[in-house]
Design an enzyme around this catalytic site. Structure first.
Site, PDB file in Angstrom:
ATOM      1  N   TYR A 174       0.811  -1.217   0.000  1.00 44.53           N
ATOM      2  CA  TYR A 174       0.000   0.000   0.000  1.00 44.53           C
ATOM      3  C   TYR A 174       0.849   1.273   0.000  1.00 44.53           C
ATOM      4  O   TYR A 174       0.405   2.311  -0.457  1.00 44.53           O
ATOM      5  CB  TYR A 174      -0.901   0.033   1.249  1.00 44.53           C
ATOM      6  CG  TYR A 174      -2.236  -0.638   1.047  1.00 44.53           C
ATOM      7  CD1 TYR A 174      -2.323  -1.930   0.574  1.00 44.53           C
ATOM      8  CD2 TYR A 174      -3.418   0.038   1.359  1.00 44.53           C
ATOM      9  CE1 TYR A 174      -3.553  -2.554   0.416  1.00 44.53           C
ATOM     10  CE2 TYR A 174      -4.650  -0.580   1.212  1.00 44.53           C
ATOM     11  CZ  TYR A 174      -4.714  -1.876   0.735  1.00 44.53           C
ATOM     12  OH  TYR A 174      -5.924  -2.476   0.580  1.00 44.53           O
ATOM     13  N   LYS A 204       4.168 -15.060   0.908  1.00 45.31           N
ATOM     14  CA  LYS A 204       4.290 -15.686  -0.407  1.00 45.31           C
ATOM     15  C   LYS A 204       5.776 -15.978  -0.623  1.00 45.31           C
ATOM     16  O   LYS A 204       6.402 -15.512  -1.599  1.00 45.31           O
ATOM     17  CB  LYS A 204       3.696 -14.743  -1.472  1.00 45.31           C
ATOM     18  CG  LYS A 204       3.558 -15.351  -2.861  1.00 45.31           C
ATOM     19  CD  LYS A 204       2.561 -16.501  -2.961  1.00 45.31           C
ATOM     20  CE  LYS A 204       2.576 -17.104  -4.364  1.00 45.31           C
ATOM     21  NZ  LYS A 204       1.768 -18.332  -4.461  1.00 45.31           N
ATOM     22  N   ASP A 229      -2.070 -17.884  -0.998  1.00 41.63           N
ATOM     23  CA  ASP A 229      -3.114 -18.521  -1.813  1.00 41.63           C
ATOM     24  C   ASP A 229      -3.757 -19.673  -1.039  1.00 41.63           C
ATOM     25  O   ASP A 229      -4.974 -19.812  -0.995  1.00 41.63           O
ATOM     26  CB  ASP A 229      -2.547 -18.983  -3.174  1.00 41.63           C
ATOM     27  CG  ASP A 229      -1.223 -19.754  -3.052  1.00 41.63           C
ATOM     28  OD1 ASP A 229      -0.628 -19.755  -1.948  1.00 41.63           O
ATOM     29  OD2 ASP A 229      -0.796 -20.355  -4.060  1.00 41.63           O
ATOM     30  N   ASP A 269     -11.688  -9.788   3.714  1.00 43.84           N
ATOM     31  CA  ASP A 269     -12.981  -9.875   3.023  1.00 43.84           C
ATOM     32  C   ASP A 269     -13.403 -11.334   2.886  1.00 43.84           C
ATOM     33  O   ASP A 269     -14.574 -11.679   3.014  1.00 43.84           O
ATOM     34  CB  ASP A 269     -12.893  -9.239   1.632  1.00 43.84           C
ATOM     35  CG  ASP A 269     -13.184  -7.746   1.659  1.00 43.84           C
ATOM     36  OD1 ASP A 269     -12.838  -7.107   2.679  1.00 43.84           O
ATOM     37  OD2 ASP A 269     -13.754  -7.232   0.678  1.00 43.84           O
TER      38      ASP A 269
END
Ligand code: IPM
Ligand code: MG
Length: 578
Positions: A352, A403, A436, A464
């Site tokens: 961000y 990741k 993932d 979310d």
């Protein structure tokens, strides 16, 4: 306190049962004589006649027992009141050990705290030792050896008798340490625990009264923000008037409404209110109308600016399955049931905020875009610590998400989390998932998680995803904070849903995510966990009783408006307030 290891001393018999602590030291002697000067008064009624002469029927007065350091006594020695002065008097008189069949419980415990060794031997053995003392040559002082290392008593006749003693009490006396001294041997571990516990539960350690009045700033913002915040404000004010939560409440325009009124998305006065406040209750940001604002007035997102400039790097997003809302989720009820987790999102760094960033036009006319996922070890370590502390205060499990199979960012993230784990949090169970896989695990089996910690963008996406567990994204609160502990902490509380421009102004939005965010404010800014529990329980009862906004209503069932949901929460608060 003097340690007791092995002592050889003159032993005197005192074969009278039930000698109590009042006989050992008279209470009035304690008024004028401090510890260290009680020897002359020890057992005085037994030792001395009323005229002050020594009593011949008190065995230890016999010349050969003079200077005795060991008493051989009958059962229940030291019974009666619990004064530790009885032990002090014996020690002042020169006694180092007492051999008896039994002791008063409290006297027994007090002995170890004051350097006196009580030895328990079977009554027949004690009687036999007393006889040996009696039989001993009248001119020769009989001696006994008490060896605490070997746990043996060697009698005047040379018999070696083993005795039993509690291991921790023996250890303390061998080193000359009372209970406090024994505890302080673990000082380093205690200090380390205290440091972590204080960070997790600062209110327990508060020494001086903090200013109780907190400055709360409401920024309703865009889209459905003003509708949900109006209901939240009613709840906030109710806690102020009905539950004595002390605050200064201020509200400022933010976003499109501020632009329309002041010509600035965040005017200076609002920014000053932001930096002055202890906590901000934030509604939502985002609207198609931003597109019409000239770029020089819309250089950066004002919510992200607050997160960055207030350094709100800890974002807590709790996700709990509410049984009554199971039907509102697209996930099967048996998958959701029992889920209770917190997603800890790093909020002040990562993709961000990383630079370089931006869109450039290349020589050949096509555009090229860059964003950077940037973290220092310090930034990873501080969010990891916050997550470990939270896990430690919950079920002790932390899952770190990265990741690392593709991004260097993930490699450094994982190594840093591992290092913090090894250094300070080996009691917390740490696991790792690739992002993932984490997304899949959240919908496959959310119950497996306790606390999850991850990078800024990953946390945005995963939260979310986790929202489906709570039935609706409209239900989920969040807290963003600048430090795990309280001192000078800034915090911003907002529902995790956005501005939802598609339903803005219709009065159908769910205000519960925002109301529950104020619950997190009660917990983390006001340090009032009971008030927070009270609010959360009231909200849960409201939805369990069937009051639903559209997003959580059963298909085809009736639903209430935003205002009616606020009414229902206030009614429930009122009803359960005592
Ligand atoms: C959230 C929101 C924000 C984010 C938006 C509104 C900037 O989606 O808090 O999750 O991306 O962080
Ligand atoms: Mg988001």
């Amino acid at each position: 306190m003097k340690p007791f290891v092995r002592e050889t001393a003159i032993a005197a018999p005192l074969m009278r049962a039930n000698i109590d602590t009042d006989q050992i030291i008279r209470i009035d002697r304690l008024i004028e004589h401090p510890r260290g000067q009680l020897g002359p008064f020890c057992l005085e009624a037994l030792r001395f006649a009323p005229d002050g002469s020594e009593r011949a029927d008190f065995a230890p007065n016999a010349p050969r027992y003079r200077g005795a350091g060991i008493l051989v006594a009958a059962e229940n020695f030291g019974c009666g009141s619990s004064r530790e002065h009885a032990v002090w008097a014996l020690v002042d008189w020169g006694i180092r050990a007492i051999i008896a069949p039994s002791f008063g419980d409290i006297f027994y415990g007090n002995s170890f705290q004051n350097g006196l060794l009580p030895v328990r031997l079977p009554a027949a053995e004690v009687a036999a030792i007393a006889e040996e003392l009696d039989r001993a040559n009248a001119d020769e002082a009989p001696r006994i050896t008490v060896d605490l290392q070997a746990c043996t008593v060697t009698t005047p006749a040379g018999r070696v008798l083993p005795f039993e003693i509690e291991a921790d009490r023996r250890a303390g006396l061998l080193e000359g340490l009372d209970d406090i001294g024994m505890t302080l041997r673990d000082r380093a571990a205690i200090d380390a625990f205290r440091r972590d516990d204080e960070a997790a539960h600062p209110w327990i350690y508060r020494q001086t009264e903090q200013p109780l009045v907190k400055k709360i700033l409401i920024l309703a913002g865009d889209g459905i923000g003003p509708e949900i915040m109006a209901q939240t404000r009613r709840v906030v004010e109710w806690f102020g008037t009905q539950r004595g939560v002390r605050m200064e409440l201020q509200e400022e325009l933010f976003g499109i409404s501020a632009w329309k009124t002041h010509g600035h998305l965040m005017r200076d006065a609002t920014w000053k209110a932001v930096t002055d406040s202890d906590a901000i209750l934030f509604g939502a940001t985002g609207s198609p109308e931003y597109a019409a604002i000239p770029p020089e007035h819309n250089q950066f997102d004002q919510l992200l600016r607050m997160r960055k400039e207030l350094d709100l790097f800890i974002n807590l997003r709790p996700v709990r399955a509410i049984k009554a809302l199971a039907a509102a989720s697209t996930l099967r009820p048996d998958v959701l049931e029992g889920t209770d987790m917190v997603l800890v999102r790093e909020l002040a760094g990562g993709l961000y905020f990383g630079t370089p960033r931006g869109i450039e036009t290349l020589a050949d006319g096509q555009r090229r875009v860059v964003n950077s996922m940037v973290y220092t070890e310090r930034e990873v370590a501080r969010i990891a610590r916050a997550a470990f502390l939270l896990a430690r205060s919950r079920n002790g499990r932390l899952c770190s998400v990265d990741k690392a199979n593709v991004l260097e960012n993930g490699i450094l993230w994982r190594e840093t989390v591992e290092a913090v784990h090894q250094a300070d949090f080996s009691d917390v169970e740490l696991s790792h998932l690739y992002v993932d896989n984490a997304a899949m695990q959240l919908v496959r089996n959310p119950r497996q998680f306790d606390v999850m910690v991850t990078e800024n963008l990953f946390g945005d996406i995963l939260s979310d995803c986790a929202a489906m567990v709570a039935g609706s994204i409209g239900m989920l609160p969040s807290a963003s904070m600048s430090a795990p502990a309280e001192t000078g902490r800034k915090a911003l509380y907002e529902p995790i849903h956005g501005s939802a421009p598609d339903i803005a102004g219709q009065g159908v939005a769910n205000p519960l995510g925002s109301i529950l965010s104020f619950g997190m404010c009660l917990r983390h800014t006001f340090n009032l966990p009971q008030q927070a529990d009270f609010l959360e329980a009231a909200v849960e009862r409201v939805v369990s009783a069937g009051t639903r906004t559209r997003d959580i209503a059963d298909p085809g069932a009736a639903f209430v408006s935003t205002v009616q949901m606020g009414d229902a929460v206030l009614r429930e608060l009122e009803r359960s307030n005592d």
